[in-house]
Design a protein around this motif. Structure first.
Motif, PDB file in Angstrom:
ATOM      1  N   UNK A  35       0.869  -1.175   0.000  1.00 44.05           N
ATOM      2  CA  UNK A  35       0.000   0.000   0.000  1.00 44.05           C
ATOM      3  C   UNK A  35       0.904   1.223   0.000  1.00 44.05           C
ATOM      4  N   UNK A  36       0.793   2.041  -1.025  1.00 45.76           N
ATOM      5  CA  UNK A  36       1.669   3.198  -1.201  1.00 45.76           C
ATOM      6  C   UNK A  36       0.845   4.473  -1.057  1.00 45.76           C
ATOM      7  N   UNK A  37       1.099   5.211   0.011  1.00 45.13           N
ATOM      8  CA  UNK A  37       0.333   6.431   0.237  1.00 45.13           C
ATOM      9  C   UNK A  37      -1.155   6.183   0.327  1.00 45.13           C
ATOM     10  N   UNK A  38      -1.527   5.028   0.885  1.00 38.24           N
ATOM     11  CA  UNK A  38      -2.942   4.690   1.028  1.00 38.24           C
ATOM     12  C   UNK A  38      -3.555   4.032  -0.182  1.00 38.24           C
ATOM     13  N   UNK A  39      -2.789   3.878  -1.275  1.00 43.57           N
ATOM     14  CA  UNK A  39      -3.313   3.286  -2.505  1.00 43.57           C
ATOM     15  C   UNK A  39      -2.641   1.942  -2.766  1.00 43.57           C
ATOM     16  N   UNK A  55      14.218  23.949  -0.419  1.00 40.34           N
ATOM     17  CA  UNK A  55      14.476  23.409   0.914  1.00 40.34           C
ATOM     18  C   UNK A  55      13.273  22.687   1.509  1.00 40.34           C
ATOM     19  N   UNK A  56      12.478  22.055   0.640  1.00 39.42           N
ATOM     20  CA  UNK A  56      11.298  21.329   1.091  1.00 39.42           C
ATOM     21  C   UNK A  56      11.401  19.856   0.693  1.00 39.42           C
ATOM     22  N   UNK A  57      10.755  19.016   1.477  1.00 42.80           N
ATOM     23  CA  UNK A  57      10.691  17.594   1.170  1.00 42.80           C
ATOM     24  C   UNK A  57       9.256  17.112   1.260  1.00 42.80           C
ATOM     25  N   UNK A  58       9.005  15.985   0.627  1.00 38.97           N
ATOM     26  CA  UNK A  58       7.717  15.322   0.788  1.00 38.97           C
ATOM     27  C   UNK A  58       7.973  13.866   1.144  1.00 38.97           C
ATOM     28  N   UNK A  59       7.020  13.246   1.796  1.00 40.70           N
ATOM     29  CA  UNK A  59       7.182  11.864   2.246  1.00 40.70           C
ATOM     30  C   UNK A  59       6.124  10.961   1.634  1.00 40.70           C
ATOM     31  N   UNK A 113       9.456   6.859   2.954  1.00 38.44           N
ATOM     32  CA  UNK A 113      10.484   7.476   2.130  1.00 38.44           C
ATOM     33  C   UNK A 113      10.288   8.979   2.030  1.00 38.44           C
ATOM     34  N   UNK A 114      11.374   9.689   1.775  1.00 38.49           N
ATOM     35  CA  UNK A 114      11.287  11.126   1.546  1.00 38.49           C
ATOM     36  C   UNK A 114      12.086  11.498   0.301  1.00 38.49           C
ATOM     37  N   UNK A 115      11.748  12.660  -0.268  1.00 38.98           N
ATOM     38  CA  UNK A 115      12.526  13.162  -1.388  1.00 38.98           C
ATOM     39  C   UNK A 115      12.496  14.683  -1.400  1.00 38.98           C
ATOM     40  N   UNK A 116      13.502  15.253  -2.016  1.00 37.57           N
ATOM     41  CA  UNK A 116      13.640  16.702  -2.118  1.00 37.57           C
ATOM     42  C   UNK A 116      12.740  17.213  -3.239  1.00 37.57           C
ATOM     43  N   UNK A 117      11.958  18.257  -2.971  1.00 35.96           N
ATOM     44  CA  UNK A 117      11.102  18.845  -4.008  1.00 35.96           C
ATOM     45  C   UNK A 117      11.477  20.295  -4.285  1.00 35.96           C
ATOM     46  N   UNK A 136      15.378   6.355   5.262  1.00 35.27           N
ATOM     47  CA  UNK A 136      16.585   6.715   6.010  1.00 35.27           C
ATOM     48  C   UNK A 136      16.275   6.590   7.489  1.00 35.27           C
ATOM     49  N   UNK A 137      17.319   6.486   8.275  1.00 31.42           N
ATOM     50  CA  UNK A 137      17.126   6.489   9.719  1.00 31.42           C
ATOM     51  C   UNK A 137      16.710   7.885  10.159  1.00 31.42           C
ATOM     52  N   UNK A 138      16.141   7.988  11.347  1.00 38.06           N
ATOM     53  CA  UNK A 138      15.753   9.306  11.856  1.00 38.06           C
ATOM     54  C   UNK A 138      16.950  10.241  11.956  1.00 38.06           C
ATOM     55  N   UNK A 139      18.113   9.707  12.341  1.00 34.07           N
ATOM     56  CA  UNK A 139      19.308  10.537  12.490  1.00 34.07           C
ATOM     57  C   UNK A 139      19.758  11.095  11.145  1.00 34.07           C
ATOM     58  N   UNK A 140      19.746  10.252  10.109  1.00 37.25           N
ATOM     59  CA  UNK A 140      20.162  10.709   8.781  1.00 37.25           C
ATOM     60  C   UNK A 140      19.167  11.735   8.236  1.00 37.25           C
ATOM     61  N   UNK A 141      17.885  11.463   8.417  1.00 35.18           N
ATOM     62  CA  UNK A 141      16.872  12.412   7.944  1.00 35.18           C
ATOM     63  C   UNK A 141      17.031  13.763   8.619  1.00 35.18           C
ATOM     64  N   UNK A 142      17.313  13.745   9.918  1.00 31.42           N
ATOM     65  CA  UNK A 142      17.514  15.001  10.637  1.00 31.42           C
ATOM     66  C   UNK A 142      18.740  15.732  10.116  1.00 31.42           C
ATOM     67  N   UNK A 143      19.814  14.984   9.833  1.00 35.51           N
ATOM     68  CA  UNK A 143      21.040  15.586   9.318  1.00 35.51           C
ATOM     69  C   UNK A 143      20.784  16.303   8.002  1.00 35.51           C
ATOM     70  N   UNK A 144      19.940  15.717   7.159  1.00 36.58           N
ATOM     71  CA  UNK A 144      19.638  16.333   5.871  1.00 36.58           C
ATOM     72  C   UNK A 144      18.492  17.331   5.942  1.00 36.58           C
ATOM     73  N   UNK A 145      18.068  17.664   7.144  1.00 36.92           N
ATOM     74  CA  UNK A 145      17.070  18.713   7.311  1.00 36.92           C
ATOM     75  C   UNK A 145      15.658  18.313   6.950  1.00 36.92           C
ATOM     76  N   UNK A 146      15.356  17.017   6.987  1.00 33.30           N
ATOM     77  CA  UNK A 146      14.012  16.556   6.665  1.00 33.30           C
ATOM     78  C   UNK A 146      13.127  16.713   7.897  1.00 33.30           C
ATOM     79  N   UNK A 147      12.003  17.372   7.745  1.00 35.26           N
ATOM     80  CA  UNK A 147      11.082  17.578   8.867  1.00 35.26           C
ATOM     81  C   UNK A 147       9.878  16.650   8.751  1.00 35.26           C
ATOM     82  N   UNK A 148       9.219  16.413   9.879  1.00 40.53           N
ATOM     83  CA  UNK A 148       8.009  15.583   9.916  1.00 40.53           C
ATOM     84  C   UNK A 148       8.254  14.191   9.318  1.00 40.53           C
ATOM     85  N   UNK A 149       9.397  13.629   9.682  1.00 40.04           N
ATOM     86  CA  UNK A 149       9.753  12.312   9.163  1.00 40.04           C
ATOM     87  C   UNK A 149       9.970  11.342  10.317  1.00 40.04           C
TER      88      UNK A 149
END
Length: 333
Positions: A53-57, A172-176, A165-169, A126-139
């Motif tokens: 199930x990907x994003x509820x679909x 300085x914003x990301x989506x999950x 998963x997250x990606x750069x859009x 990514x791990x929470x630590x890596x996501x934080x390092x790359x500035x990903x929020x709400x992950x």
């Protein structure tokens, strides 16, 4: 947000070419305690199922495949109607559970991603630590992959998975994207990893036995005290301690050349001769003793040829024969 570059490996199950042998499975890997749904098919393994199930679909792959080697596992499911893909890479072939806590030391082999086959910007775990390092929020890391069964006889692999998963859009914003309820059941696998041959090919035998490398490196070598030559190195199992090298002069035209060294003859203006081979096997270095190399075709961008050398180890006196063929792209060297 800091930029992160992702190498997104697309396993196109209908087109990928496998040509590198791997080691046997470790004792105890085989597990046949499940029904693969192939009874009555005469032992022929049917295509497995890969869904999530990907994003509820709902995501149901219509093409799936896997590579199971001694060093890693890669499983992929492609939904061709949407041109999207889920890829799972694990650092081991053993039945068990994998997450960032127990895989962080081999993060290059723990890859969970979802994206379009036409895009180089997938959602990655990514791990929470890596996501934080790359500035990903709400992950929040949710990655859990479990290999529940590997059948060596029918060559299928099964298990379950989930991840975020997250990606750069940009800006300085990301989506999950949240992937849940994932499963791969009776996915056919090969034990062969694809050979990386962007610089050309090297087909070699040692004492008549195929040397099946999983990587080829080609370089132009020019340094003080040596003739300019092309170095062709085939590496097996990712280790330079298990490799073959072929050296061929940059000046050679079509023809046959006897074994010779890359070292200048006394530093003079002698003939430009480089036709040699060496290998490293079982921690022993073998260097050229005799033989020849033949250039069968040469253009402004490519050289092809064959070789047959006898190499020996100085300490033990052991000798081996290295023979085969090669083709290298020289345009960017």
């Amino acid at each position: 947000m800091k930029k992160i570059n992702i190498l997104f490996l697309l396993l196109l199950a209908e087109a990928i070419s496998f040509s590198s042998c791997t080691k046997d499975f470790e004792d105890g890997l085989n597990y046949n305690g499940f029904n693969n749904g192939n009874e009555g098919t005469g032992g022929v393994v049917q295509s497995g199922t890969f869904k999530a199930t990907v994003g509820g679909q709902s995501f149901v792959a219509n093409t799936s495949s896997a590579i199971v080697t001694n060093d890693f596992v890669l499983i992929a499911g492609i939904r061709t109607s949407n041109k999207d893909l889920i890829q799972i890479t694990l650092p081991s072939n053993k039945v068990g559970t994998y997450n960032w806590a127990n895989s962080k030391d081999q993060g290059d082999k723990f890859v969970l991603s979802y994206g379009s086959v036409d895009s180089e910007n997938p959602f990655i775990s990514a791990s929470n630590e890596v996501a934080e390092f790359f500035g990903v929020t709400n992950y929040t890391d949710t990655a859990i992959v479990t290999i529940t069964a590997v059948d060596k006889t029918k060559k299928t692999i099964s298990g379950t998975f989930q991840f975020t998963g997250f990606r750069d859009i940009g800006d300085d914003k990301t989506e999950t994207k949240v992937i849940t309820n994932g499963s791969f059941t009776n996915i056919p696998y090969t034990e062969n990893a694809p050979v990386i041959e962007s610089d050309g090919f090297l087909k070699a035998k040692i004492d008549g036995v195929d040397f099946v490398q999983d990587k080829i490196d080609v370089a132009a070598v020019s340094s003080s005290g040596t003739y300019p030559y092309y170095s062709i190195v085939g590496v097996k199992d990712g280790e330079r301690d298990n490799s073959i090298l072929i050296g061929v002069s940059k000046s050679y035209a079509v023809g046959t050349y006897q074994a010779s060294s890359a070292i200048l003859n006394g530093g003079g203006d002698g003939p430009v001769n480089v036709a040699n081979s060496s290998c490293i096997l079982d921690d022993l270095i073998y260097t050229t003793e005799s033989g020849s190399l033949t250039i069968t075709s040469k253009t402004a961008t490519k050289i092809e040829g064959t070789f047959n050398f006898v190499v020996s180890n100085f300490t033990t006196g052991k000798k081996k024969t290295i023979s085969g063929s090669f083709g290298i792209n020289t345009e960017d060297l």
